[in-house]
Design a protein around this motif. Structure first.
Motif, PDB file in Angstrom:
ATOM      1  N   ASP A  34       5.056 -20.736  43.650  1.00 56.63           N
ATOM      2  CA  ASP A  34       4.829 -20.166  44.975  1.00 56.63           C
ATOM      3  C   ASP A  34       5.228 -18.700  44.871  1.00 56.63           C
ATOM      4  OD1 ASP A  34       4.094 -20.322  47.657  1.00 56.63           O
ATOM      5  OD2 ASP A  34       6.152 -20.661  48.303  1.00 56.63           O
ATOM      6  N   VAL A  35       4.233 -17.803  44.815  1.00 57.35           N
ATOM      7  CA  VAL A  35       4.507 -16.400  44.529  1.00 57.35           C
ATOM      8  C   VAL A  35       3.854 -15.479  45.558  1.00 57.35           C
ATOM      9  CG1 VAL A  35       4.716 -16.832  42.046  1.00 57.35           C
ATOM     10  CG2 VAL A  35       2.514 -16.155  42.989  1.00 57.35           C
ATOM     11  N   THR A  36       4.307 -14.244  45.595  1.00 61.72           N
ATOM     12  CA  THR A  36       3.712 -13.236  46.459  1.00 61.72           C
ATOM     13  C   THR A  36       2.431 -12.702  45.816  1.00 61.72           C
ATOM     14  OG1 THR A  36       4.894 -11.422  45.410  1.00 61.72           O
ATOM     15  CG2 THR A  36       5.996 -12.510  47.277  1.00 61.72           C
ATOM     16  N   LYS A  37       1.651 -11.979  46.603  1.00 63.14           N
ATOM     17  CA  LYS A  37       0.434 -11.361  46.083  1.00 63.14           C
ATOM     18  C   LYS A  37       0.770 -10.390  44.955  1.00 63.14           C
ATOM     19  CE  LYS A  37      -3.501  -8.530  47.349  1.00 63.14           C
ATOM     20  NZ  LYS A  37      -4.143  -7.715  48.376  1.00 63.14           N
ATOM     21  N   ARG A  38       1.837  -9.643  45.124  1.00 66.58           N
ATOM     22  CA  ARG A  38       2.244  -8.672  44.102  1.00 66.58           C
ATOM     23  C   ARG A  38       2.568  -9.352  42.774  1.00 66.58           C
ATOM     24  NH1 ARG A  38       7.287  -4.431  44.474  1.00 66.58           N
ATOM     25  NH2 ARG A  38       6.896  -3.458  42.481  1.00 66.58           N
ATOM     26  N   VAL A  39       3.301 -10.457  42.815  1.00 65.37           N
ATOM     27  CA  VAL A  39       3.628 -11.193  41.591  1.00 65.37           C
ATOM     28  C   VAL A  39       2.363 -11.795  40.986  1.00 65.37           C
ATOM     29  CG1 VAL A  39       4.880 -13.180  40.658  1.00 65.37           C
ATOM     30  CG2 VAL A  39       6.018 -11.614  42.244  1.00 65.37           C
ATOM     31  N   ARG A  40       1.475 -12.334  41.823  1.00 66.59           N
ATOM     32  CA  ARG A  40       0.218 -12.911  41.327  1.00 66.59           C
ATOM     33  C   ARG A  40      -0.594 -11.843  40.592  1.00 66.59           C
ATOM     34  NH1 ARG A  40      -2.701 -13.954  45.912  1.00 66.59           N
ATOM     35  NH2 ARG A  40      -4.082 -12.203  45.538  1.00 66.59           N
ATOM     36  N   GLU A  41      -0.686 -10.645  41.158  1.00 68.58           N
ATOM     37  CA  GLU A  41      -1.426  -9.569  40.513  1.00 68.58           C
ATOM     38  C   GLU A  41      -0.769  -9.137  39.209  1.00 68.58           C
ATOM     39  OE1 GLU A  41      -1.610  -6.757  43.711  1.00 68.58           O
ATOM     40  OE2 GLU A  41      -3.411  -7.694  44.567  1.00 68.58           O
ATOM     41  N   MET A  42       0.541  -9.129  39.154  1.00 67.72           N
ATOM     42  CA  MET A  42       1.266  -8.785  37.934  1.00 67.72           C
ATOM     43  C   MET A  42       1.028  -9.862  36.861  1.00 67.72           C
ATOM     44  SD  MET A  42       4.262  -9.534  36.115  1.00 67.72           S
ATOM     45  CE  MET A  42       4.981 -10.550  37.358  1.00 67.72           C
ATOM     46  N   ILE A  43       1.017 -11.124  37.269  1.00 64.04           N
ATOM     47  CA  ILE A  43       0.735 -12.212  36.324  1.00 64.04           C
ATOM     48  C   ILE A  43      -0.669 -12.034  35.753  1.00 64.04           C
ATOM     49  CG2 ILE A  43       0.282 -14.693  36.164  1.00 64.04           C
ATOM     50  CD1 ILE A  43       2.671 -15.072  38.110  1.00 64.04           C
ATOM     51  N   TRP A  44      -1.642 -11.674  36.602  1.00 62.41           N
ATOM     52  CA  TRP A  44      -3.010 -11.497  36.115  1.00 62.41           C
ATOM     53  C   TRP A  44      -3.101 -10.325  35.134  1.00 62.41           C
ATOM     54  CZ3 TRP A  44      -6.573 -14.717  35.439  1.00 62.41           C
ATOM     55  CH2 TRP A  44      -7.856 -14.307  35.107  1.00 62.41           C
ATOM     56  N   GLU A  45      -2.334  -9.272  35.359  1.00 60.98           N
ATOM     57  CA  GLU A  45      -2.283  -8.167  34.408  1.00 60.98           C
ATOM     58  C   GLU A  45      -1.763  -8.651  33.054  1.00 60.98           C
ATOM     59  OE1 GLU A  45       0.061  -5.019  36.096  1.00 60.98           O
ATOM     60  OE2 GLU A  45      -1.373  -4.679  37.723  1.00 60.98           O
ATOM     61  N   GLN A  46      -0.758  -9.520  33.065  1.00 61.06           N
ATOM     62  CA  GLN A  46      -0.224 -10.078  31.825  1.00 61.06           C
ATOM     63  C   GLN A  46      -1.277 -10.935  31.121  1.00 61.06           C
ATOM     64  OE1 GLN A  46       3.014  -9.528  30.477  1.00 61.06           O
ATOM     65  NE2 GLN A  46       2.841  -7.900  31.993  1.00 61.06           N
ATOM     66  N   VAL A  47      -2.025 -11.706  31.892  1.00 61.20           N
ATOM     67  CA  VAL A  47      -3.110 -12.522  31.319  1.00 61.20           C
ATOM     68  C   VAL A  47      -4.105 -11.610  30.610  1.00 61.20           C
ATOM     69  CG1 VAL A  47      -5.123 -13.939  31.913  1.00 61.20           C
ATOM     70  CG2 VAL A  47      -2.880 -14.466  32.906  1.00 61.20           C
ATOM     71  N   ASN A  48      -4.549 -10.559  31.280  1.00 60.51           N
ATOM     72  CA  ASN A  48      -5.530  -9.645  30.690  1.00 60.51           C
ATOM     73  C   ASN A  48      -4.998  -8.955  29.444  1.00 60.51           C
ATOM     74  OD1 ASN A  48      -8.060  -9.575  32.303  1.00 60.51           O
ATOM     75  ND2 ASN A  48      -6.604  -9.244  33.939  1.00 60.51           N
ATOM     76  N   ALA A  49      -3.718  -8.657  29.427  1.00 58.74           N
ATOM     77  CA  ALA A  49      -3.124  -7.951  28.289  1.00 58.74           C
ATOM     78  C   ALA A  49      -2.834  -8.869  27.104  1.00 58.74           C
ATOM     79  CB  ALA A  49      -1.836  -7.256  28.730  1.00 58.74           C
ATOM     80  N   LEU A  50      -2.537 -10.145  27.358  1.00 60.91           N
ATOM     81  CA  LEU A  50      -2.005 -10.997  26.296  1.00 60.91           C
ATOM     82  C   LEU A  50      -2.846 -12.214  25.913  1.00 60.91           C
ATOM     83  CD1 LEU A  50       1.736 -11.009  27.469  1.00 60.91           C
ATOM     84  CD2 LEU A  50       0.691  -9.605  25.669  1.00 60.91           C
ATOM     85  N   ALA A  51      -3.884 -12.552  26.653  1.00 62.96           N
ATOM     86  CA  ALA A  51      -4.622 -13.800  26.403  1.00 62.96           C
ATOM     87  C   ALA A  51      -5.460 -13.772  25.131  1.00 62.96           C
ATOM     88  CB  ALA A  51      -5.501 -14.151  27.602  1.00 62.96           C
ATOM     89  N   GLU A  52      -5.810 -12.602  24.658  1.00 66.50           N
ATOM     90  CA  GLU A  52      -6.599 -12.436  23.430  1.00 66.50           C
ATOM     91  C   GLU A  52      -7.880 -13.268  23.485  1.00 66.50           C
ATOM     92  OE1 GLU A  52      -3.980 -13.064  20.109  1.00 66.50           O
ATOM     93  OE2 GLU A  52      -2.751 -11.333  20.639  1.00 66.50           O
TER      94      GLU A  52
END
Length: 98
Positions: A34-52
């Protein structure tokens, strides 16, 4: 805050570890929280940077008609499509040229 679900497939361990910082891994590669919009967007940035070469689907509760929104990363036979403002998923045909 809104319920968030992240499903990963064939992603590097460092992304799985990063996701586990903010979300609970309830099955291998399936994270909820259960996260805020800001945390969700930060998680998506991590996905884009690290998912390969892996793929990721992320869905969260919203006030849209369907009650949720989602986005995907990477190649998968399931492809999101917009149909009159409603996001649906279509299946691409199997690639038999291999």
């Amino acid at each position: 805050m809104a319920m968030l679900v992240v499903v990963t497939e064939a992603v590097p361990p460092r992304l799985r570890g990063r996701l586990a910082v903010w979300l609970l891994e309830i099955r291998a590669g399936v994270y909820v929280g259960d996260v805020t919009k800001r945390v969700r967007e930060m998680i998506w940035e991590q996905v884009n940077a690290l998912a390969e070469e892996g793929n990721v689907a992320m869905a969260w509760a919203s006030n849209h008609e369907s009650g949720f929104e989602f986005q995907t990363y990477g190649e998968n036979r399931r492809e999101p499509v917009d149909h009159d403002g409603l996001r649906l998923v279509r299946f691409l045909p199997l690639d038999t040229t291999d």
